[in-house]
Design an enzyme around this catalytic site. Structure first.
Site, PDB file in Angstrom:
ATOM      1  N   SER A 127       0.829  -1.206   0.000  1.00 34.98           N
ATOM      2  CA  SER A 127       0.000   0.000   0.000  1.00 34.98           C
ATOM      3  C   SER A 127       0.865   1.258   0.000  1.00 34.98           C
ATOM      4  CB  SER A 127      -0.975  -0.028   1.181  1.00 34.98           C
ATOM      5  OG  SER A 127      -1.906   1.026   1.104  1.00 34.98           O
ATOM      6  N   HIS A 128       0.634   2.167   0.947  1.00 32.65           N
ATOM      7  CA  HIS A 128       1.337   3.455   0.960  1.00 32.65           C
ATOM      8  C   HIS A 128       2.633   3.401   1.758  1.00 32.65           C
ATOM      9  CE1 HIS A 128      -0.895   3.247   4.679  1.00 32.65           C
ATOM     10  NE2 HIS A 128      -0.214   4.259   5.165  1.00 32.65           N
ATOM     11  N   LYS A 179      -1.336  -9.454  -0.380  1.00 32.97           N
ATOM     12  CA  LYS A 179      -2.653  -9.666   0.217  1.00 32.97           C
ATOM     13  C   LYS A 179      -3.496 -10.559  -0.692  1.00 32.97           C
ATOM     14  CE  LYS A 179      -4.148  -5.077  -1.440  1.00 32.97           C
ATOM     15  NZ  LYS A 179      -4.699  -3.757  -1.018  1.00 32.97           N
ATOM     16  N   ASP A 221      -2.295   6.307  -3.776  1.00 26.64           N
ATOM     17  CA  ASP A 221      -1.159   5.577  -3.234  1.00 26.64           C
ATOM     18  C   ASP A 221      -0.719   4.513  -4.241  1.00 26.64           C
ATOM     19  OD1 ASP A 221      -3.396   3.940  -2.932  1.00 26.64           O
ATOM     20  OD2 ASP A 221      -2.637   3.004  -1.103  1.00 26.64           O
ATOM     21  N   ASP A 262      -0.938   1.288  -4.743  1.00 26.18           N
ATOM     22  CA  ASP A 262      -1.837   0.271  -5.282  1.00 26.18           C
ATOM     23  C   ASP A 262      -3.221   0.830  -5.603  1.00 26.18           C
ATOM     24  OD1 ASP A 262      -2.601   0.395  -2.511  1.00 26.18           O
ATOM     25  OD2 ASP A 262      -3.522  -1.580  -2.695  1.00 26.18           O
ATOM     26  N   ARG A 300      -6.440   3.996  -2.296  1.00 24.57           N
ATOM     27  CA  ARG A 300      -6.708   5.198  -1.503  1.00 24.57           C
ATOM     28  C   ARG A 300      -6.767   6.419  -2.410  1.00 24.57           C
ATOM     29  NH1 ARG A 300      -3.971   4.695   4.422  1.00 24.57           N
ATOM     30  NH2 ARG A 300      -3.970   2.434   4.593  1.00 24.57           N
ATOM     31  N   GLU A 313     -11.554   5.854   7.636  1.00 23.98           N
ATOM     32  CA  GLU A 313     -10.932   7.137   7.930  1.00 23.98           C
ATOM     33  C   GLU A 313      -9.578   7.322   7.256  1.00 23.98           C
ATOM     34  OE1 GLU A 313      -8.663   4.369  10.045  1.00 23.98           O
ATOM     35  OE2 GLU A 313     -10.837   4.507   9.809  1.00 23.98           O
ATOM     36  N   SER A 314      -8.961   6.244   6.788  1.00 24.68           N
ATOM     37  CA  SER A 314      -7.638   6.308   6.179  1.00 24.68           C
ATOM     38  C   SER A 314      -7.698   6.515   4.667  1.00 24.68           C
ATOM     39  CB  SER A 314      -6.843   5.042   6.507  1.00 24.68           C
ATOM     40  OG  SER A 314      -7.547   3.882   6.090  1.00 24.68           O
ATOM     41  N   LYS A 373     -11.235  -1.232  -1.748  1.00 23.87           N
ATOM     42  CA  LYS A 373     -11.189   0.223  -1.878  1.00 23.87           C
ATOM     43  C   LYS A 373     -10.784   0.620  -3.298  1.00 23.87           C
ATOM     44  CE  LYS A 373      -8.366  -0.116   1.549  1.00 23.87           C
ATOM     45  NZ  LYS A 373      -7.395   0.097   2.648  1.00 23.87           N
TER      46      LYS A 373
END
Length: 550
Positions: free
Chosen positions: A146-147, A156, A304, A306, A309, A391-392, A409
């Protein structure tokens, strides 16, 4: 946490990783399963680590992929497995390792046609689309941390529902992978990469074409084009970097990719708040380059590596707080989509209560779940959740016809939604946020961390509502104390304490010796600070009392 003196400034030579050394460490180092930090460990979004720390090496990937192959065989999955990767340095060698194991295990494997990068939401969409139209269950693996900083790697697993795997699934994979590691990889089936990449069992497919073709099912692309919304995009060197020009061409959108660079060291990045390179599109420090360009565009979007986000920059107000944008997105979608009236708004319990106020004003039910997007998967898949966000800065929502879009996401659609919002209403998301707070109140939100050893973290996880014996929090009567999320009754790994105009939640970190306090106030920053300080004292006192056996 104090702000690093170089936060928001261009990375310096001493901040940049040695990519060649990192990749060498991936192949040369091997983990010791007797050391907890070097074992396979699936957190809220897969296994993550760094090769140099012996926590993300070839041995981990070989063991995990063998465990996944065995798991999907035990479940009778006969469809393809979609394998994707992002632009982190360790993603490339991990992709090669994964491919060799999966092909050796006779998995029908599908990869991007040019062996390039694939965003997380694209894998989710491919799985869903295949399983809607074919017999045999498809699933997927995405190689990404991710980030996280450039030295990290991650992987994952997304089962046939297309979203993050539930804990009961990852526990099976994690346990089996560690057994394989402990047995020196003797049970791993693998072949040479050259044989794997040329195997007739390997399918190469243009992942981008299907995903981009279907974007109009979830976003009003015509409205964006007709309004001529100018969109600036900084992919932060991520896996969707080549998607944006294709989206622009397909839908005749005015999109400019302001940073077309792919660099495994991410040397182009401004430093984050703590002075590290981190591709966090919700951070004003990491996004400082795009923020400086906000006057050039009606809407600017960051993602980010992947692409699960989103970061939204508005000409009228700069980078939006993720919580603020979620509330705005929900309010817009619920008034501009013809979805079932009983479809709920999904939020994590540490997301802003402004979301609850928006939903209440619209007469929409809310499903509040623990941290982790995996808790939204079933609701999105079944159409019971119209929107799901955390929230992220991660979210997804239903297609325009009410069908499932993704169960993971999707940073693309949340970014494009901001452009649609401006195109159809004439106001950007920041202007919509100001209107919401004018009627519903302005939230002030913060997250802080504090040190906690393993014993203290265990205490926090096992706290009960009746352990909170105070009645007043920051001057307001406590209305609710919970240790299970009301949306699904799942344990939250700590406690949440709520008053009329504020709340805090304390959760144990699964990977670090810290616990996290999330807090919010609708009465101002001074009240927020009071909530946080009282929460710290309360948790500290509980640690002391439980340690002493009181």
């Amino acid at each position: 946490m104090t702000t690093h003196q170089h936060a928001g400034k261009q990375a310096r030579p001493e901040d940049i990783i040695n990519v060649a050394r990192l990749v060498t460490d991936y192949y040369q180092y091997s983990p010791d399963v007797n050391i907890v930090e070097q074992r396979v460990s699936f957190g809220t979004s897969g296994h993550r680590g760094s090769a140099s720390n012996h926590s993300f090496n070839e041995h981990h990937i070989l063991a995990i992929c063998q465990a996944v192959a065995e798991y999907r065989f035990s479940q009778g999955y006969q469809g393809p497995l979609y394998l994707g990767k992002d632009t982190h340095a360790l993603s490339e060698p991990a992709f090669a390792s994964a491919l060799a194991v999966l092909i050796a295990n006779n998995v029908k494997l599908v990869i991007q046609a040019d062996e390039g990068f694939t965003p997380t939401p694209v894998i989710s969409r491919l799985i869903i689309e295949h399983n809607n139209q074919n017999s045999g269950q498809a699933d997927g693996l995405i190689i990404t941390p991710s980030h996280n900083p450039p030295a990290d790697g991650g992987i994952k697993y997304n089962p046939p529902h297309g979203g993050p795997a539930a804990g009961k699934v990852t526990q099976v994979i994690e346990q089996r992978a560690n057994e394989i590691l402990a047995n020196d990889l003797k049970e791993v089936r693998t072949i040479a990469y050259a044989d794997a990449i040329n195997s007739p069992e390997l399918i190469k497919q243009d992942f981008a074409s299907l995903y981009i073709e279907q974007l109009a099912q979830v976003i009003d692309m015509q409205a964006i084009a007709e309004a001529g919304v100018s969109i600036g995009v900084d992919p932060l060197g991520g896996s969707g970097i080549h998607y944006w020009p294709k989206i622009a061409e397909k839908y005749r959108l005015n999109i400019e990719v302001v940073n077309p660079v792919i660099d495994a060291a991410f040397a182009f990045m401004p430093l984050d708040k703590d002075g590290k390179i981190r591709m966090d599109c919700s951070s004003p420090y990491a996004m400082s380059g795009l923020i400086k360009l906000k006057e050039r565009f009606d809407i600017a979007i960051g993602n980010d590596p992947d692409f699960d986000r989103h970061g939204i920059v508005c000409q009228s107000g700069g980078l939006m707080n993720p919580n603020h944008y979620l509330a705005v997105a929900i309010n817009y979608l619920m008034t501009h989509r013809q979805w079932p009236n009983d479809a709920k708004v999904g939020k994590t319990l540490v997301s802003s209560s402004l979301i609850d106020r928006v939903a209440k004003a619209l007469g929409k039910p809310v499903a509040e779940v623990p941290v982790g997007f995996k808790w939204f998967v079933d609701g999105l898949q079944q159409g019971k959740l119209a929107f799901a966000g955390e929230e992220s800065a991660g979210a997804s929502f239903l297609s325009k016809d009410g069908s499932c879009w993704t169960t993971d996401k999707d940073g693309f659609v949340l970014g494009l939604l901001a452009a649609e919002m401006l195109a159809t209403t004439g106001k950007d998301p920041h202007q919509h946020y100001l209107a919401l707070t004018d009627s519903l109140g302005e939230p002030h939100y913060a997250r802080v961390e504090a040190r906690a050893n393993s014993q203290q973290k265990s205490i926090l996880v096992n706290l009960q509502p009746n352990d909170i014996t105070i009645d007043i929090l920051a001057g307001e009567r406590i209305e609710q104390v919970i240790n299970h999320a009301p949306g699904n009754n799942a344990a939250i790994g700590g406690l949440k304490v709520t008053t009329k105009n504020g709340w805090f939640a304390a959760r144990s970190s699964g990977t670090e010796d810290v616990y996290k306090i999330y807090a919010e106030s609708f009465l101002g920053t001074a009240h927020l600070a009071q909530i946080i300080e009282q929460a710290k004292t309360l948790i500290r006192n509980l640690f002391d009392a439980k340690t002493k056996g009181e």
